[in-house]
Design a protein around this motif. Structure first.
Motif, PDB file in Angstrom:
ATOM      1  N   GLU A 236      46.859  59.820  40.885  1.00  0.00           N
ATOM      2  CA  GLU A 236      46.392  59.928  42.147  1.00  0.00           C
ATOM      3  C   GLU A 236      45.268  59.204  42.915  1.00  0.00           C
ATOM      4  O   GLU A 236      44.154  58.936  42.171  1.00  0.00           O
ATOM      5  N   GLY A 237      45.566  58.449  43.942  1.00  0.00           N
ATOM      6  CA  GLY A 237      44.358  57.773  44.561  1.00  0.00           C
ATOM      7  C   GLY A 237      43.834  56.468  43.930  1.00  0.00           C
ATOM      8  O   GLY A 237      42.584  56.081  44.406  1.00  0.00           O
ATOM      9  N   VAL A 238      44.670  56.061  42.836  1.00  0.00           N
ATOM     10  CA  VAL A 238      44.108  54.824  41.868  1.00  0.00           C
ATOM     11  C   VAL A 238      43.974  53.646  42.669  1.00  0.00           C
ATOM     12  O   VAL A 238      44.846  53.101  43.410  1.00  0.00           O
ATOM     13  N   VAL A 239      42.761  53.078  42.667  1.00  0.00           N
ATOM     14  CA  VAL A 239      42.471  51.607  43.497  1.00  0.00           C
ATOM     15  C   VAL A 239      42.582  50.610  42.493  1.00  0.00           C
ATOM     16  O   VAL A 239      42.947  49.179  42.800  1.00  0.00           O
ATOM     17  N   SER A 240      42.217  51.011  41.251  1.00  0.00           N
ATOM     18  CA  SER A 240      41.963  49.883  40.230  1.00  0.00           C
ATOM     19  C   SER A 240      42.481  50.343  38.923  1.00  0.00           C
ATOM     20  O   SER A 240      41.971  51.445  38.315  1.00  0.00           O
ATOM     21  N   ASN A 241      43.659  49.902  38.435  1.00  0.00           N
ATOM     22  CA  ASN A 241      44.190  50.590  37.392  1.00  0.00           C
ATOM     23  C   ASN A 241      44.156  50.055  36.055  1.00  0.00           C
ATOM     24  O   ASN A 241      43.359  49.232  35.978  1.00  0.00           O
ATOM     25  N   LEU A 242      44.294  51.087  35.207  1.00  0.00           N
ATOM     26  CA  LEU A 242      44.138  50.730  33.828  1.00  0.00           C
ATOM     27  C   LEU A 242      44.384  49.286  33.165  1.00  0.00           C
ATOM     28  O   LEU A 242      43.858  48.902  32.544  1.00  0.00           O
ATOM     29  N   ALA A 243      45.654  49.126  33.389  1.00  0.00           N
ATOM     30  CA  ALA A 243      46.302  47.797  32.900  1.00  0.00           C
ATOM     31  C   ALA A 243      45.615  46.594  33.482  1.00  0.00           C
ATOM     32  O   ALA A 243      45.172  45.672  32.537  1.00  0.00           O
ATOM     33  N   MET A 245      42.242  46.385  34.492  1.00  0.00           N
ATOM     34  CA  MET A 245      41.113  46.776  34.090  1.00  0.00           C
ATOM     35  C   MET A 245      41.034  46.285  32.622  1.00  0.00           C
ATOM     36  O   MET A 245      39.980  45.539  32.130  1.00  0.00           O
ATOM     37  N   THR A 246      42.109  46.727  31.620  1.00  0.00           N
ATOM     38  CA  THR A 246      42.029  46.211  30.429  1.00  0.00           C
ATOM     39  C   THR A 246      42.253  44.746  30.232  1.00  0.00           C
ATOM     40  O   THR A 246      41.594  44.108  29.383  1.00  0.00           O
ATOM     41  N   ALA A 247      43.126  44.124  31.039  1.00  0.00           N
ATOM     42  CA  ALA A 247      43.208  42.776  31.050  1.00  0.00           C
ATOM     43  C   ALA A 247      41.940  41.930  31.342  1.00  0.00           C
ATOM     44  O   ALA A 247      41.519  41.088  30.661  1.00  0.00           O
ATOM     45  N   GLY A 248      41.141  42.731  32.424  1.00  0.00           N
ATOM     46  CA  GLY A 248      39.941  42.264  32.815  1.00  0.00           C
ATOM     47  C   GLY A 248      38.935  42.186  31.706  1.00  0.00           C
ATOM     48  O   GLY A 248      37.644  41.680  31.583  1.00  0.00           O
ATOM     49  N   ASN A 249      39.099  43.418  30.804  1.00  0.00           N
ATOM     50  CA  ASN A 249      38.336  43.335  29.506  1.00  0.00           C
ATOM     51  C   ASN A 249      37.863  42.294  28.751  1.00  0.00           C
ATOM     52  O   ASN A 249      36.868  41.680  27.966  1.00  0.00           O
ATOM     53  N   ARG A 250      39.201  41.303  28.645  1.00  0.00           N
ATOM     54  CA  ARG A 250      39.188  40.112  27.836  1.00  0.00           C
ATOM     55  C   ARG A 250      38.254  39.379  28.311  1.00  0.00           C
ATOM     56  O   ARG A 250      37.500  38.427  27.812  1.00  0.00           O
ATOM     57  N   THR A 251      38.054  39.084  29.671  1.00  0.00           N
ATOM     58  CA  THR A 251      37.105  38.302  30.379  1.00  0.00           C
ATOM     59  C   THR A 251      35.766  38.694  30.158  1.00  0.00           C
ATOM     60  O   THR A 251      35.066  37.734  30.061  1.00  0.00           O
ATOM     61  N   LEU A 252      35.382  39.976  29.946  1.00  0.00           N
ATOM     62  CA  LEU A 252      34.150  40.464  29.935  1.00  0.00           C
ATOM     63  C   LEU A 252      33.610  40.337  28.355  1.00  0.00           C
ATOM     64  O   LEU A 252      32.529  39.580  28.264  1.00  0.00           O
ATOM     65  N   LEU A 253      34.761  40.304  27.329  1.00  0.00           N
ATOM     66  CA  LEU A 253      34.247  39.811  26.030  1.00  0.00           C
ATOM     67  C   LEU A 253      34.541  38.530  25.988  1.00  0.00           C
ATOM     68  O   LEU A 253      33.317  37.983  25.137  1.00  0.00           O
ATOM     69  N   ASP A 254      35.216  37.483  26.425  1.00  0.00           N
ATOM     70  CA  ASP A 254      35.016  36.130  26.187  1.00  0.00           C
ATOM     71  C   ASP A 254      33.704  35.713  26.938  1.00  0.00           C
ATOM     72  O   ASP A 254      33.120  34.750  26.309  1.00  0.00           O
ATOM     73  N   THR A 255      33.393  36.327  28.101  1.00  0.00           N
ATOM     74  CA  THR A 255      31.802  35.892  28.403  1.00  0.00           C
ATOM     75  C   THR A 255      30.698  36.238  27.584  1.00  0.00           C
ATOM     76  O   THR A 255      29.806  35.491  27.617  1.00  0.00           O
ATOM     77  N   ALA A 256      30.861  37.677  27.014  1.00  0.00           N
ATOM     78  CA  ALA A 256      29.867  37.830  26.038  1.00  0.00           C
ATOM     79  C   ALA A 256      29.695  36.897  24.939  1.00  0.00           C
ATOM     80  O   ALA A 256      28.750  36.520  24.587  1.00  0.00           O
ATOM     81  N   ALA A 257      30.854  36.329  24.374  1.00  0.00           N
ATOM     82  CA  ALA A 257      30.800  35.582  23.331  1.00  0.00           C
ATOM     83  C   ALA A 257      30.360  34.099  23.833  1.00  0.00           C
ATOM     84  O   ALA A 257      29.477  33.693  23.022  1.00  0.00           O
ATOM     85  N   ASP A 258      30.600  33.744  25.082  1.00  0.00           N
ATOM     86  CA  ASP A 258      30.076  32.521  25.647  1.00  0.00           C
ATOM     87  C   ASP A 258      28.455  32.598  25.709  1.00  0.00           C
ATOM     88  O   ASP A 258      27.880  31.551  25.371  1.00  0.00           O
ATOM     89  N   GLN A 259      28.197  33.943  26.063  1.00  0.00           N
ATOM     90  CA  GLN A 259      26.835  33.873  26.437  1.00  0.00           C
ATOM     91  C   GLN A 259      25.848  34.069  25.019  1.00  0.00           C
ATOM     92  O   GLN A 259      24.712  34.602  24.970  1.00  0.00           O
ATOM     93  N   SER A 260      26.790  34.495  23.917  1.00  0.00           N
ATOM     94  CA  SER A 260      26.083  34.844  22.696  1.00  0.00           C
ATOM     95  C   SER A 260      25.466  36.243  22.927  1.00  0.00           C
ATOM     96  O   SER A 260      24.354  36.587  22.383  1.00  0.00           O
ATOM     97  N   VAL A 261      26.179  37.071  23.368  1.00  0.00           N
ATOM     98  CA  VAL A 261      25.739  38.570  23.643  1.00  0.00           C
ATOM     99  C   VAL A 261      26.550  39.380  22.608  1.00  0.00           C
ATOM    100  O   VAL A 261      28.008  39.229  22.682  1.00  0.00           O
ATOM    101  N   ASP A 262      26.027  40.151  21.950  1.00  0.00           N
ATOM    102  CA  ASP A 262      26.938  41.237  21.202  1.00  0.00           C
ATOM    103  C   ASP A 262      27.530  42.181  22.055  1.00  0.00           C
ATOM    104  O   ASP A 262      26.848  42.916  22.854  1.00  0.00           O
TER     105      ASP A 262
END
Ligand code: FVH
Length: 296
Positions: A236-243, A245-262
């Motif tokens: 109901e009323g979803v503007v950003s769906n899980l699929a 966001m979950t794909a976007g999480n890869r980008t968040l994790l890759d960036t953390a690795a590039d920045q040497s952040v746990d």
């Protein structure tokens, strides 16, 4: 202050840490006769100069109390320790110490057996917000409604007062739920700063303002989640769906690795999102992750 020249409810306050001291000053400023006690006696000295009375022991303070007895101590254990040695028959207790819902319920039951009434509170304010209504600080209360109504005016002196039900554990539950959300937010803020902190020429104050604005804009998503949990329709009323966001999480994790952040502050929640998508719910928002957290 002459303690006999006011019609204001006399207040007894046990605990003069940062929060207890702020509460004490709010009651003195509002003209309430105030008796204070603290385990370490020196902390009462300034308040005595400002008009408070002091008691040598917690039991002594409780025994002479003619109005509500407020407790603002470190934790559940300190509250139980302090109350154990006091004669509680006929007393009105207001616990403002952060504690668990289960301990609040147990304390209300035991207080009743000892002839006392207990209102449990959870303070949603930090000490500088006390006695300053414009800051929006308030206290959750639950348990004895009659006790809340009887002392409402006195309870509203340091901050707003919000009664959330007759279950004595509910103030603590609301308090801990909000503090838990805050802890998750602090984790997110720490991760965000870890990503940018080593960058040359970083304008930290500017970044902090951007971060604060973004979190403020996103915080309202809790309202949408509540509506979905009520209806049971998590699409109901979803503007950003899980699929997505979950794909976007890869980008968040890759960036953390590039920045040497746990990434350990993020990965537990990302794993829940992944699980929900794997269950075939990629078209939902985040409400489905709530059920995955239950351990009962
Ligand atoms: N300060 C804050 O930002 C938060 C805001 C939201 C609500 N919390 C809760 O409020 C309770 C008190 O917090 P506080 O800031 O006053 O805490 P402290 O400055 O650390 O003072 C603790 C007082 O508790 C006394 N105490 C500790 N253990 C015992 C004990 N076993 N018996 C008797 N008293 C005890 C301590 O006494 P002393 O160390 O001075 O002798 C202080 O008076 C708390 O639940 C927050 O979670 C505050």
């Amino acid at each position: 202050m002459d303690h006999h020249s006011t019609s204001k409810t006399p207040v007894t306050l046990l605990g003069l840490g940062d929060m207890g001291t702020a509460l004490a000053r709010a009651y003195l400023a509002a003209g309430h006769p105030l008796t204070v006690w603290n385990r370490t006696p020196g902390k009462a000295e300034a308040l005595v100069r400002e008009g408070a009375r002091t008691a040598d022991t917690a039991a002594g303070a409780v025994s002479v109390a003619t109005g509500p007895v407020l407790l603002c101590l470190l934790d559940d254990a300190s509250v139980d320790e302090v109350l154990a040695g006091a004669e509680l028959n006929g007393k009105d207790l207001v616990n403002l110490t952060t504690g668990t819902p289960a301990r609040a319920r147990e304390r209300a039951r035991r207080s009743g057996e000892r002839g006392a009434r207990l209102l449990d509170g959870g303070i949603m304010a930090v000490p500088p917000m006390i006695g300053r209504p414009e800051t929006g600080g308030y206290v959750f209360y639950s348990g004895d409604r009659e006790l809340f109504e009887r002392h409402r005016e006195m309870l509203e002196v340091p901050a707003g007062a919000m009664f959330v039900g007759g279950d004595p554990g509910h103030a603590a539950l609301y308090d801990v739920a909000l503090l838990s959300a805050m802890t998750g937010m602090f984790a997110g803020i720490a991760h965000a700063f870890a990503l940018v902190n080593e960058e040359k020429d970083l304008d930290r104050p500017r970044f902090a303002r951007l971060l604060t604005d973004w979190l403020g804009a996103m915080a309202g998503s809790g309202l949408g989640m509540a509506a979905q949990l009520e209806s049971g329709d998590y699409t109901e009323g979803v503007v950003s769906n899980l699929a997505m966001m979950t794909a976007g999480n890869r980008t968040l994790l890759d960036t953390a690795a590039d920045q040497s952040v746990d990434p350990r502050l993020l990965t537990p929640y990302m794993e829940l999102m992944r699980q929900r998508v794997a269950q075939g719910h990629g078209d939902e928002g985040l409400a489905g992750t709530v059920g995955l957290l239950g351990t009962g």
